[in-house]
Design a protein around this motif. Structure first.
Motif, PDB file in Angstrom:
ATOM      1  N   ARG A 269       0.846  -1.196   0.000  1.00  0.00           N
ATOM      2  CA  ARG A 269       0.000   0.000   0.000  1.00  0.00           C
ATOM      3  C   ARG A 269       0.879   1.243   0.000  1.00  0.00           C
ATOM      4  N   HIS A 270       0.710   2.072  -1.017  1.00  0.00           N
ATOM      5  CA  HIS A 270       1.469   3.315  -1.087  1.00  0.00           C
ATOM      6  C   HIS A 270       0.665   4.428  -0.429  1.00  0.00           C
ATOM      7  N   ARG A 271       1.260   5.072   0.594  1.00  0.00           N
ATOM      8  CA  ARG A 271       0.527   6.073   1.370  1.00  0.00           C
ATOM      9  C   ARG A 271       0.780   7.503   0.900  1.00  0.00           C
ATOM     10  N   GLY A 272       1.847   7.712   0.138  1.00  0.00           N
ATOM     11  CA  GLY A 272       2.194   9.074  -0.250  1.00  0.00           C
ATOM     12  C   GLY A 272       1.288   9.630  -1.337  1.00  0.00           C
ATOM     13  N   LEU A 273       1.427  10.925  -1.553  1.00  0.00           N
ATOM     14  CA  LEU A 273       0.637  11.634  -2.560  1.00  0.00           C
ATOM     15  C   LEU A 273       1.197  11.353  -3.956  1.00  0.00           C
ATOM     16  N   ILE A 274       0.309  11.244  -4.939  1.00  0.00           N
ATOM     17  CA  ILE A 274       0.719  11.153  -6.345  1.00  0.00           C
ATOM     18  C   ILE A 274       0.094  12.337  -7.072  1.00  0.00           C
ATOM     19  N   ILE A 275       0.916  13.141  -7.711  1.00  0.00           N
ATOM     20  CA  ILE A 275       0.441  14.366  -8.363  1.00  0.00           C
ATOM     21  C   ILE A 275       0.736  14.264  -9.856  1.00  0.00           C
ATOM     22  N   ASP A 276      -0.307  14.206 -10.659  1.00  0.00           N
ATOM     23  CA  ASP A 276      -0.143  14.121 -12.110  1.00  0.00           C
ATOM     24  C   ASP A 276      -0.137  15.512 -12.722  1.00  0.00           C
ATOM     25  N   GLY A 277       0.875  15.792 -13.537  1.00  0.00           N
ATOM     26  CA  GLY A 277       0.903  17.044 -14.276  1.00  0.00           C
ATOM     27  C   GLY A 277       1.470  18.204 -13.483  1.00  0.00           C
ATOM     28  N   VAL A 278       2.778  18.422 -13.585  1.00  0.00           N
ATOM     29  CA  VAL A 278       3.421  19.593 -12.983  1.00  0.00           C
ATOM     30  C   VAL A 278       4.314  20.231 -14.040  1.00  0.00           C
ATOM     31  N   TRP A 294      18.053  27.032  -2.102  1.00  0.00           N
ATOM     32  CA  TRP A 294      17.237  27.188  -3.305  1.00  0.00           C
ATOM     33  C   TRP A 294      16.530  25.889  -3.681  1.00  0.00           C
ATOM     34  N   GLY A 295      15.448  26.053  -4.395  1.00  0.00           N
ATOM     35  CA  GLY A 295      14.709  24.915  -4.928  1.00  0.00           C
ATOM     36  C   GLY A 295      13.977  25.342  -6.189  1.00  0.00           C
ATOM     37  N   ILE A 296      13.366  24.371  -6.866  1.00  0.00           N
ATOM     38  CA  ILE A 296      12.576  24.703  -8.061  1.00  0.00           C
ATOM     39  C   ILE A 296      11.098  24.709  -7.697  1.00  0.00           C
ATOM     40  N   LYS A 297      10.363  25.609  -8.334  1.00  0.00           N
ATOM     41  CA  LYS A 297       8.913  25.674  -8.123  1.00  0.00           C
ATOM     42  C   LYS A 297       8.220  24.880  -9.229  1.00  0.00           C
ATOM     43  N   LEU A 298       7.336  23.987  -8.818  1.00  0.00           N
ATOM     44  CA  LEU A 298       6.555  23.201  -9.769  1.00  0.00           C
ATOM     45  C   LEU A 298       5.082  23.519  -9.582  1.00  0.00           C
ATOM     46  N   LYS A 299       4.461  24.018 -10.654  1.00  0.00           N
ATOM     47  CA  LYS A 299       3.038  24.348 -10.584  1.00  0.00           C
ATOM     48  C   LYS A 299       2.216  23.124 -10.998  1.00  0.00           C
ATOM     49  N   CYS A 300       1.242  22.782 -10.143  1.00  0.00           N
ATOM     50  CA  CYS A 300       0.402  21.623 -10.429  1.00  0.00           C
ATOM     51  C   CYS A 300      -0.618  21.956 -11.519  1.00  0.00           C
ATOM     52  N   LYS A 301      -0.943  20.976 -12.302  1.00  0.00           N
ATOM     53  CA  LYS A 301      -1.962  21.143 -13.342  1.00  0.00           C
ATOM     54  C   LYS A 301      -3.350  21.280 -12.704  1.00  0.00           C
ATOM     55  N   PRO A 360      -3.968  26.646  -8.923  1.00  0.00           N
ATOM     56  CA  PRO A 360      -3.517  25.365  -8.364  1.00  0.00           C
ATOM     57  C   PRO A 360      -2.253  25.532  -7.518  1.00  0.00           C
ATOM     58  N   PRO A 361      -1.938  24.529  -6.677  1.00  0.00           N
ATOM     59  CA  PRO A 361      -0.805  24.636  -5.761  1.00  0.00           C
ATOM     60  C   PRO A 361       0.533  24.696  -6.486  1.00  0.00           C
ATOM     61  N   ILE A 362       1.487  25.331  -5.803  1.00  0.00           N
ATOM     62  CA  ILE A 362       2.877  25.350  -6.273  1.00  0.00           C
ATOM     63  C   ILE A 362       3.727  24.634  -5.228  1.00  0.00           C
ATOM     64  N   ASP A 384       6.232  16.157 -22.364  1.00  0.00           N
ATOM     65  CA  ASP A 384       5.698  14.944 -21.740  1.00  0.00           C
ATOM     66  C   ASP A 384       5.096  15.248 -20.371  1.00  0.00           C
ATOM     67  N   ASN A 385       4.140  14.417 -19.978  1.00  0.00           N
ATOM     68  CA  ASN A 385       3.501  14.581 -18.673  1.00  0.00           C
ATOM     69  C   ASN A 385       4.502  14.258 -17.561  1.00  0.00           C
ATOM     70  N   THR A 386       4.705  15.199 -16.660  1.00  0.00           N
ATOM     71  CA  THR A 386       5.610  15.010 -15.523  1.00  0.00           C
ATOM     72  C   THR A 386       4.779  14.902 -14.256  1.00  0.00           C
ATOM     73  N   ARG A 387       5.116  13.949 -13.418  1.00  0.00           N
ATOM     74  CA  ARG A 387       4.347  13.786 -12.186  1.00  0.00           C
ATOM     75  C   ARG A 387       5.267  13.565 -10.995  1.00  0.00           C
ATOM     76  N   LEU A 388       4.688  13.734  -9.820  1.00  0.00           N
ATOM     77  CA  LEU A 388       5.420  13.564  -8.570  1.00  0.00           C
ATOM     78  C   LEU A 388       4.821  12.403  -7.789  1.00  0.00           C
ATOM     79  N   ILE A 389       5.684  11.611  -7.189  1.00  0.00           N
ATOM     80  CA  ILE A 389       5.242  10.560  -6.272  1.00  0.00           C
ATOM     81  C   ILE A 389       5.980  10.755  -4.956  1.00  0.00           C
ATOM     82  N   GLN A 390       5.220  10.875  -3.882  1.00  0.00           N
ATOM     83  CA  GLN A 390       5.822  11.012  -2.567  1.00  0.00           C
ATOM     84  C   GLN A 390       6.318   9.635  -2.102  1.00  0.00           C
TER      85      GLN A 390
END
Length: 1023
Positions: A269-278, A294-301, A360-362, A384-390
């Protein structure tokens, strides 16, 4: 006329800019040395806008040997008289040696034997100081020290002070001197992927995509290699290298498994957040008044699903204060960036609630290492579609320790830790509590109350007295405490003796917050005042909450003008890097590489093409070339025409065009391919610029954090005892080392990873006391392949305590147990501790009411079940946990029955080896009670999605725990479920004698055990 007054006036005139230093450099240097207090003088120099640069110029204006032996050495000796100036002195010394005009001449003069004795000592002190710089790169200074001619002169000097410095320098070099034969061998370190280097200090803590996908096994040494007598020369470096690589592989294995679960490649079971499209939205480096790394800002779709019911005005409050909202993308949690299902990189969350609350969130992500940064930014440029997985890996438990290992260049007590051989004498402690040790050595049964001013009478047995003496007199002491023998009591006595009868500072380290709090409570009870102690880290209990750093009276820091000058310089440099970083990122995001950018690039990198596209200047008549509509021809006219597939137009007869006929005759597709190559190279250059600017900005921020953290260092310095967990010791390593503790006291050392003990030591550590038991549970390691039990030789879960005991290092053992009634202690005496005795207070206790014996085994044949929802990391052979429904129901009935006999649930604890069984027990027992789990078990069940805390209950609390997380605890009555029951006699990780030892030694008065005797008696292992 008073010369001193004139020198003082010249000094102040130069610092105020009234007189230039170059009027007379020698006079300026003499004026510096004429100042009465070196510390004040240095502060004034660094605090002056022109001070450091004036000293820098004065020290490089003359490189003659007479100057080096005279004025230059006099100045350095004067500067070294300033103590406790920290980075202010480093700032000035760095200005003197960089650029290295003076430094090169000074090194050559030492190497050639041209320096007098005082200058030689000044050189040695300066070299050691530069090698230990906390800012910048000290590698060039190590290279100087590595020169055989220089090192041999230091080690063979006729001056003992120089020789001592030489030994210190040689020790630092030894931590960098990894075995060349290993590096050169097939399968050695380096070359597997873009994050595999021979020098472990170059490895990024977080893995790159290439590394996580690599099919080649990592370079790891078996622990036995470090005992090879032929490897002594490189042992210190190899030890650090392997300690780092093994611990990092443990982290990466956990990340790899989490990622496979998240991608559906592995059950779980994966408990982290999955965010499609940043998409990339620029750089984040904090606000103007509060800058960060410093870090990079990723805007969610799209917006987060959990935010749909949250009103727009409440979004930020929800992220900051709501229990559910505050858990979304926790600060420093780990994320994986993917393009489709292709791993791009790993980063950590920098939580900025203001940006998360946008719609949407950044999301701000901090990346590490040039390879990951470049690959991520390039991929974010693609459509291409970029996504985040916690990723639910506890980065905070690994990163501080790994970084501390990379920063380690001195191993205290290395003679004992790495080079001790059977027959060697154990080194004596630098400072000894003689008022205690002398009378105790003469009379071990002496009452210590008078010596230690304890609240009650204390008379030790022979083993306790020997342990106390060893802890107080040896540089390194090992005290083994079998269950119930009072290890913590001896630890508290040691701390009291050192606190009362020496001036030494003690760093107390424990594995868990719970163990730390218990030990600090013991110190308070034995009479150490709370004003002498401070506790680092959070989650302390109410009894020791007043010891927390946040509860301490803030030490007032008075910063000098020099301090503020350094702070201002760092802020200014950071702002410059940040501004440049934002501009570089804007250029990269816009992808607007125009022809002028290309021309500038090829002017330096491809001059043949540049010459072919050079638009000729006017012919001196003042006439300009014009194109369509009469506009003047621009400098990019020719490259523009070439890119479109045209000829050179009105310039086709120019000599530079005619000379490049091959370039101008290229077909259109070939022209576009070359242009794309140039643009890619320019993009890569911008990426390299971003990485460099980001690294420079981060270094400024780190230095500013240290400067503004000086109040914390002042508080730690004012205390005699600093307490923290092993993770806290790594997290606050720089602050702790700045406080310079002399003694490291490690509680439950047998269950602490060696890497955690190593990083808790600092350069000032002159004594270490390890208190533990190597016959109880080893440190927790999730990667079974790295364990002692697997048998491959890596032995990550073998503690430093166990390693030294097995090597034959002398240790004391406590023999009188004060916990278990004799019927219970008989089992561990038979199995593990033949010399264990029962203290008088364990005798004559009342029998447990309602049962025939105080030790009961309930035998059954009801089979176990698999629990595929969760696995027990220590049970390496199994991918699932275990449950036994029959045993759960029996325990529920036993708890009820004991309540009928008048026993409160406070008198009970329920233990089991398996998380699956723990979960099932909790579900059943909560019908009548409020099952209470410790932090470690709760964390494991929460990660598996099998536990949600419930604080709204009035039911009686009953403690449940896995065996592994109950070490160091005890209860009047223990009820234990062995869980395993099968015809194949497979008992899993219950074959471990250490786990069995812990299980049967927790009960004071009664022990009720439930299991299938046939399964255990017929087991192939564990007999």
């Amino acid at each position: 006329m008073n010369r001193t007054a004139q020198l003082d006036k010249r000094f102040n005139d130069i610092l105020r800019g009234k007189v230039p230093a170059n009027t007379n450099y020698s006079l300026f240097l003499e004026a510096i040395c004429a100042q009465q207090d070196p510390a004040t003088c240095i502060n004034n120099i660094v605090g002056s806008p022109s001070g450091s640069s004036a000293v820098q110029a004065a020290m490089r204006h003359n490189t003659a040997t007479s100057f080096l032996n005279g004025t230059a050495t006099t100045l350095l000796v004067y500067l070294f008289r300033a103590t406790d100036l920290g980075d202010v002195l480093d700032h000035l010394l760095t200005a003197i040696v960089d650029p290295p005009i003076f430094w090169t001449a000074f090194c050559q003069a030492f190497d050639q034997g041209d320096l007098n004795e005082q200058a030689q000592e000044a050189f040695a002190i300066l070299l050691l100081r530069l090698m230990n710089l906390s800012i910048g790169n000290a590698s060039s200074y190590r290279e100087v020290a590595k020169k055989p001619s220089i090192l041999s002169k230091l080690l063979n000097s006729s001056q003992q002070s120089i020789k001592d410095i030489g030994y210190r320098i040689d020790h630092i070099l030894a931590t960098f001197k990894s075995g060349a034969s290993v590096a050169a061998a097939v399968g050695g370190p380096g070359g597997r992927h873009d994050n595999d280097f021979v020098d472990f200090r170059e490895i990024s803590i977080l893995p790159t995509a290439d590394e996580i996908l690599s099919q080649q096994p990592p370079f790891l040494r078996p622990s036995g290699v470090l005992e090879d007598p032929d490897g002594e020369e490189t042992r210190a470096a190899d030890y650090l290298d392997n300690t780092f690589r093994l611990l990092r592989e443990e982290m990466i294995n956990e990340m790899r498994e989490e990622l496979q679960t998240a991608l559906g490649k592995k059950k779980g079971r994966h408990r982290g957040l999955i965010i499609d499209g940043v998409k990339l939205d620029g750089v984040y480096s904090g606000t103007k008044d509060r800058m960060t790394r410093w870090g990079i800002k990723l805007k969610c779709k799209d917006d987060f699903k959990s935010m749909k019911s949250v009103p727009d005005k409440q979004r930020r409050v929800y992220f900051e204060k709501d229990p559910a909202g505050s858990k979304i993308l926790k600060h420093q949690s780990l994320v994986c960036i993917l393009s489709g299902n292709q791993v791009v990189s790993f980063g950590s969350i920098h939580r900025v609630e203001e940006l998360l609350a946008q719609k949407p969130p950044i999301i701000v992500i901090q990346l590490e290492g040039g390879a990951s940064i470049e690959k991520t930014l390039l991929r974010l440029q693609s459509p291409d579609n970029t996504r985040l997985i916690q990723i639910d890996t506890a980065l905070f438990a690994f990163e501080p320790v790994l970084k501390a290992l990379q920063n380690t260049q001195f191993i205290p007590l290395s003679e004992e830790l790495l080079f001790w051989k059977d027959g060697n004498l154990v080194g004596s402690a630098l400072v000894t509590a003689t008022p205690v040790t002398r009378p105790l050595a003469m009379n071990p049964s002496l009452d210590l109350q008078g010596l230690l001013k304890t609240p009650t009478r204390i008379v030790l047995d022979k083993a306790q007295a020997a342990s106390l003496l060893a802890g107080l007199t040896q540089r390194l002491s090992l005290i083994q405490g079998p269950p119930g023998t009072g290890k913590s009591f001896i630890g508290a006595l040691l701390a009291k003796a050192i606190h009362d009868h020496t001036e030494q500072k003690i760093l107390v380290v424990c594995y868990t917050n719970h163990a730390l709090d218990q030990f600090l409570e013991d110190l308070l009870k034995i009479g150490i005042p709370s004003t002498s102690m401070v506790r680092l880290g959070g989650r302390s209990n109410t009894q020791v909450a007043h010891l927390a750093m946040g509860s301490q009276q803030k030490e007032r820091i008075i910063r000098s003008k020099a301090d503020w000058a350094i702070i201002d310089q760092l802020k200014s440099a950071s702002a410059f890097h940040c501004d440049s970083l934002e501009k570089a990122m804007d250029r990269f995001v816009a992808s607007n590489i125009n022809f002028k950018d290309v021309l500038m690039w090829i002017e330096f990198e491809d001059p043949t093409y540049f010459e072919a596209f050079r638009v000729p200047e006017d012919d001196g008549t003042g006439m300009s070339r014009v194109g369509k509509r009469g506009k003047a021809v621009d400098s990019d006219e020719l490259i523009f025409r070439w890119q479109r597939g045209f000829d050179a137009g009105q310039f086709k007869d120019e000599p530079n065009v005619c000379a490049a006929a091959g370039i101008w005759s290229m077909p259109p597709d070939a022209r576009l391919a070359v242009l794309d190559t140039w643009k890619s190279a320019i993009r890569k250059t911008i990426l390299e610029e971003i990485c460099t600017l980001g690294k420079n900005h981060n270094e400024c921020q780190d230095q500013l954090s240290r400067k503004f953290g000086e109040a914390m260092v002042a508080t730690l310095t004012a205390k005699r005892i600093i307490g923290c967990t092993t993770t806290g010791a790594a997290k606050f390593a720089q602050d702790i080392r700045a406080a310079k503790p002399d003694v490291l006291l490690v509680e439950e050392a047998g269950e602490i990873l060696e890497s955690h003990v190593l990083t808790a030591m600092g350069e000032n550590t002159s004594q270490m006391i390890l208190i533990g038991d190597h016959k109880q549970l080893r440190p927790k390691v999730n990667n079974y392949n790295l364990t002692v039990e697997k048998g491959d030789g890596f032995e990550l879960n073998r503690s430093l305590f166990e390693r030294l005991v097995l090597k034959g290092f002398p240790h004391e053992t406590l023999i009188a147990q004060h916990r278990m009634r004799p019927e219970i202690s008989a089992f561990i005496r038979t199995l593990t501790y033949p010399d264990l005795t029962d203290a008088s207070k364990t005798q004559g206790r009342a029998n447990v009411r309602g049962v025939q014996n105080n030790f009961v085994f309930i035998d059954h044949r009801h089979p176990e079940d698999n629990d595929a929802r969760i696995s027990d990391k220590g049970d390496g052979a199994s991918s699932s946990s275990k449950q036994n429904t029959y045993e759960v129901e029996m325990i529920w009935k036993i708890v009820r029955y004991l309540a009928q006999q008048g026993y409160s649930t406070d008198n009970l604890v329920v233990l089991t080896p398996y998380l699956g069984q723990l979960s099932k027990l909790r579900d059943v027992l909560k019908k009548d009670n409020d099952p209470v789990l410790n932090d470690l078990d709760s964390h494991d069940l929460i990660r598996a999605g099998l536990f949600t805390p419930d604080n709204n209950t009035s039911k009686k609390r009953i403690r449940l725990a896995t065996i592994d997380n109950y070490q160091g605890e005890e209860s009047d009555i223990v009820i234990a479920s062995l869980t395993r029951s099968n015809t194949s006699s497979d008992i899993g990780f219950m074959n471990s004698p250490e786990r069995l030892n812990v299980l049967i030694s927790r009960a004071r008065d009664g022990f009720i055990l439930i299991g299938n005797s046939q399964t255990f008696m017929n087991a192939r292992k564990g007999k």
